[in-house]
Design a protein around this motif. Structure first.
Motif, mmCIF file in Angstrom:
data_model
loop_
_atom_site.group_PDB
_atom_site.id
_atom_site.type_symbol
_atom_site.label_atom_id
_atom_site.label_comp_id
_atom_site.label_asym_id
_atom_site.label_seq_id
_atom_site.Cartn_x
_atom_site.Cartn_y
_atom_site.Cartn_z
ATOM 1 N N GLU A 92 0.852 -1.186 0.000
ATOM 2 C CA GLU A 92 0.000 0.000 0.000
ATOM 3 C C GLU A 92 0.890 1.238 0.000
ATOM 4 O OE1 GLU A 92 -3.565 2.117 2.615
ATOM 5 O OE2 GLU A 92 -2.601 0.286 3.318
ATOM 6 N N PHE A 93 0.677 2.107 -0.970
ATOM 7 C CA PHE A 93 1.467 3.324 -1.068
ATOM 8 C C PHE A 93 0.638 4.496 -0.566
ATOM 9 C CE2 PHE A 93 3.120 0.463 -4.251
ATOM 10 C CZ PHE A 93 4.494 0.592 -4.116
ATOM 11 N N LYS A 94 1.273 5.406 0.132
ATOM 12 C CA LYS A 94 0.560 6.560 0.645
ATOM 13 C C LYS A 94 1.347 7.829 0.326
ATOM 14 C CE LYS A 94 -1.895 4.224 4.388
ATOM 15 N NZ LYS A 94 -2.190 4.192 5.840
ATOM 16 N N GLY A 95 0.594 8.910 0.099
ATOM 17 C CA GLY A 95 1.202 10.216 -0.089
ATOM 18 C C GLY A 95 2.176 10.261 -1.231
ATOM 19 N N GLU A 96 3.360 10.842 -0.955
ATOM 20 C CA GLU A 96 4.325 11.060 -2.023
ATOM 21 C C GLU A 96 4.882 9.753 -2.568
ATOM 22 O OE1 GLU A 96 8.547 12.174 -0.376
ATOM 23 O OE2 GLU A 96 7.043 13.221 0.807
ATOM 24 N N ASP A 97 4.883 8.674 -1.766
ATOM 25 C CA ASP A 97 5.379 7.399 -2.264
ATOM 26 C C ASP A 97 4.452 6.798 -3.314
ATOM 27 O OD1 ASP A 97 7.640 7.382 -0.613
ATOM 28 O OD2 ASP A 97 6.467 6.633 1.066
ATOM 29 N N GLU A 98 3.171 7.116 -3.218
ATOM 30 C CA GLU A 98 2.192 6.544 -4.136
ATOM 31 C C GLU A 98 2.290 7.143 -5.535
ATOM 32 O OE1 GLU A 98 -2.546 5.424 -3.968
ATOM 33 O OE2 GLU A 98 -1.966 7.422 -3.288
ATOM 34 N N VAL A 99 2.818 8.345 -5.644
ATOM 35 C CA VAL A 99 2.769 9.059 -6.913
ATOM 36 C C VAL A 99 3.509 8.321 -8.023
ATOM 37 C CG1 VAL A 99 4.815 10.508 -6.492
ATOM 38 C CG2 VAL A 99 2.979 11.346 -7.968
ATOM 39 N N GLY B 221 3.924 10.635 -21.866
ATOM 40 C CA GLY B 221 3.089 11.271 -20.862
ATOM 41 C C GLY B 221 3.807 11.517 -19.556
ATOM 42 N N ALA B 222 5.063 11.074 -19.447
ATOM 43 C CA ALA B 222 5.791 11.233 -18.190
ATOM 44 C C ALA B 222 5.908 12.695 -17.774
ATOM 45 C CB ALA B 222 7.175 10.606 -18.295
ATOM 46 N N VAL B 223 5.990 13.607 -18.751
ATOM 47 C CA VAL B 223 5.981 15.033 -18.429
ATOM 48 C C VAL B 223 4.805 15.762 -19.063
ATOM 49 C CG1 VAL B 223 8.487 15.095 -18.131
ATOM 50 C CG2 VAL B 223 7.510 15.746 -20.331
ATOM 51 N N ASP B 224 4.090 15.115 -19.973
ATOM 52 C CA ASP B 224 2.993 15.779 -20.695
ATOM 53 C C ASP B 224 1.794 14.838 -20.827
ATOM 54 O OD1 ASP B 224 1.520 17.580 -22.169
ATOM 55 O OD2 ASP B 224 2.631 17.255 -24.015
ATOM 56 N N MET B 225 0.913 14.764 -19.819
ATOM 57 C CA MET B 225 1.138 15.308 -18.503
ATOM 58 C C MET B 225 0.611 14.361 -17.428
ATOM 59 S SD MET B 225 -1.810 18.272 -18.025
ATOM 60 C CE MET B 225 -1.390 18.511 -16.304
ATOM 61 N N LYS B 226 0.900 13.065 -17.636
ATOM 62 C CA LYS B 226 0.441 12.082 -16.666
ATOM 63 C C LYS B 226 1.197 12.194 -15.350
ATOM 64 C CE LYS B 226 -1.614 8.953 -20.021
ATOM 65 N NZ LYS B 226 -1.611 7.633 -20.681
ATOM 66 N N ASP B 227 2.332 12.903 -15.362
ATOM 67 C CA ASP B 227 3.011 13.191 -14.107
ATOM 68 C C ASP B 227 2.147 14.066 -13.211
ATOM 69 O OD1 ASP B 227 3.280 15.363 -15.865
ATOM 70 O OD2 ASP B 227 5.222 15.970 -15.022
ATOM 71 N N MET B 228 1.581 15.128 -13.765
ATOM 72 C CA MET B 228 0.725 16.019 -12.986
ATOM 73 C C MET B 228 -0.577 15.321 -12.600
ATOM 74 S SD MET B 228 0.179 18.896 -11.493
ATOM 75 C CE MET B 228 -0.874 20.343 -11.251
ATOM 76 N N ASP B 229 -1.134 14.527 -13.503
ATOM 77 C CA ASP B 229 -2.329 13.751 -13.145
ATOM 78 C C ASP B 229 -2.041 12.891 -11.920
ATOM 79 O OD1 ASP B 229 -3.628 14.769 -15.391
ATOM 80 O OD2 ASP B 229 -3.073 13.059 -16.647
ATOM 81 N N ALA B 230 -0.888 12.239 -11.918
ATOM 82 C CA ALA B 230 -0.512 11.375 -10.801
ATOM 83 C C ALA B 230 -0.289 12.182 -9.526
ATOM 84 C CB ALA B 230 0.740 10.577 -11.156
#
Length: 435
Positions: free
Chosen positions: A3-10, A111-120
């Motif tokens: 189980e990932f939480k917070g910043e680790d989950e991103v 999508g790593a920077v455009d922009m599924k990173d921000m979605d995550a």
């Protein structure tokens, strides 16, 4: 499964999203965003939100959800990101663009920077806060949209037109492309926050002449007429225009570099920004780039018609000058029509929301300095601005000094450092507390 939480989950959220093929070639024939939308909606529902999936066409899906704030008297804040990505040729990549591979400390993929990173990052922050029962001070509307890479006809534009009630009360927004760092030295980083976008004018140019045999004299050759007009456009040196956002950016850059700001030679400061100069250099002036040329059907036949396509971008406040110049360069024998046309946007770099962004960055990076910049491309902000929403590009990432971040957009081997994703989650969490 752990189980990932917070910043680790991103990191895992980003990898999952990259593995979902949501390629958008602009022809409405791809896989669409439905699978990605269902994934996002599921992650939001898991923490008690009630997301809506809205389809504008078959599999062209967006997700919208609202988080109630602690102060119902305040205006709402919109957080938006798009789910589609541009096409790719997997053979050109070090790691498959749909793999979400982890290598060299980065998550790789389209999508790593455009922009599924921000979605995550949005998902990770929201899930963390909802688990902990921490609601933001004001309502936050989340929008994960379809079709941004092709102008938003099936995404943000459709939502604004058909479902404006979903954004009731929203007066401010954050989305792409901004909040990323540019290293000046080991202890000083500028974080570029998008406060303006150039307008878009994708145009089809047409010249008509007289068809005839290729061996004979021709004074009305459509190919010649159009080729000369396209060459004039492509070679034209547009004058520098210092809009308020560009001037503010250049003043900040000059101060950080400890060089005088020279309004007569702004490119001197831009040249010191390394690879980023490609993007920043494009916002000093209007631009037109020829992209396609079509004519004829046989080597010995002069065609009656020739067509070409150009990508035009105009600065806020300079649209009229832009089209006047384009028409002068085309001349009387070439016509133009829009393939796609959208507005330029610009807002002042001031107020509580700007302070909240700057403070959140500085809290996580003492060497941070938030500065406004103009984006050469366009985002969904154009559509949301039609609802009177004031927006910024703020997807915060602290980046390695040697990473060519701007070259990642639509490029080969797109990737985002895992540490940058975790940094972004921490910054967004702080930002929401004070937004």
């Amino acid at each position: 499964m752990a189980e990932f939480k917070g910043e680790d989950e991103v990191v895992e959220l980003c990898r999952d999203l990259i593995r979902i093929d949501s390629t958008n070639a602009g022809d409405n024939a791809g896989p669409g965003e439905r699978e990605a939308a269902e994934y996002v909606a599921g992650k939001l529902a898991e923490v008690g939100l009630e997301p809506r999936i809205l389809e504008s066409d078959t599999r062209r899906a967006s997700v919208v959800a609202r988080i109630e704030g602690t102060d119902p008297g305040r205006d709402a804040l919109l957080l938006h990101g798009h789910l589609d990505v541009v096409p790719f040729d997997a053979d050109d990549w070090t790691h498959h663009p749909l793999s979400g591979e982890i290598a060299d400390g980065c998550v790789w993929g389209r999508g790593a920077v455009d922009m599924k990173d921000m979605d995550a990052m949005i998902l990770a922050v929201v899930r963390k806060r909802m688990r902990e029962g921490r609601r933001p001070p004001r309502d936050v509307v989340l929008a994960f949209t379809a079709d941004e890479e092709a102008g938003g006809r099936y995404g943000a534009q459709w939502l604004v037109k058909e479902h404006p009630e979903l954004f009731e009360g929203c007066t401010e927004a954050i989305g792409e492309v901004g909040g990323f760092s540019v290293s000046i030295d080991e202890n000083k980083r500028l974080y570029l926050i998008e406060a303006a976008e150039k307008g878009i004018a994708w145009m089809k140019l047409t010249a008509r002449g007289r068809a005839g045999h290729g061996s004979m004299l021709s004074a009305e050759n459509a190919v010649t007429e159009l080729a000369e007009a396209v060459a004039r456009l492509g070679r034209y040196e547009w004058p520098v225009r210092l809009t308020p956002t560009i001037r503010a950016f250049l003043e900040e850059v000059s101060a950080a570099l400890e060089i005088p700001f020279d309004a007569e030679d702004p490119e001197a400061a831009v040249a010191k920004l390394g690879p980023l100069a490609r993007m920043i250099g494009a916002v000093l002036r209007n631009t037109v780039n020829p992209t396609m040329f079509q004519a004829g059907y046989k080597a010995n036949v002069i065609p009656q018609e020739a067509t070409a396509y150009v990508d035009g971008r105009f600065l806020p406040g300079y649209e009229e000058e832009f089209f006047q110049t384009v028409d002068e360069l085309l001349g009387p024998n070439v016509t133009r029509e829009f393939v796609y046309h959208d507005i330029a946007v610009e807002t002042g770099f001031d107020g509580p929301l700007v302070r909240a962004m700057a403070d959140a960055l500085e809290a996580e990076d003492p060497g941070a300095r938030a500065v406004p910049y103009t984006m050469s491309g366009g985002t969904d902000l154009k559509a949301f601005s039609r609802l009177g929403i004031r927006g910024f590009g703020f997807a915060p990432l602290k980046l390695p000094a040697d990473l060519d971040f701007s070259g990642m957009f639509h490029g080969v081997d797109e990737r985002v450092p895992m540490d940058s994703l975790k940094f972004g989650v921490r910054v967004l969490d702080r930002f929401l507390d004070h937004s």
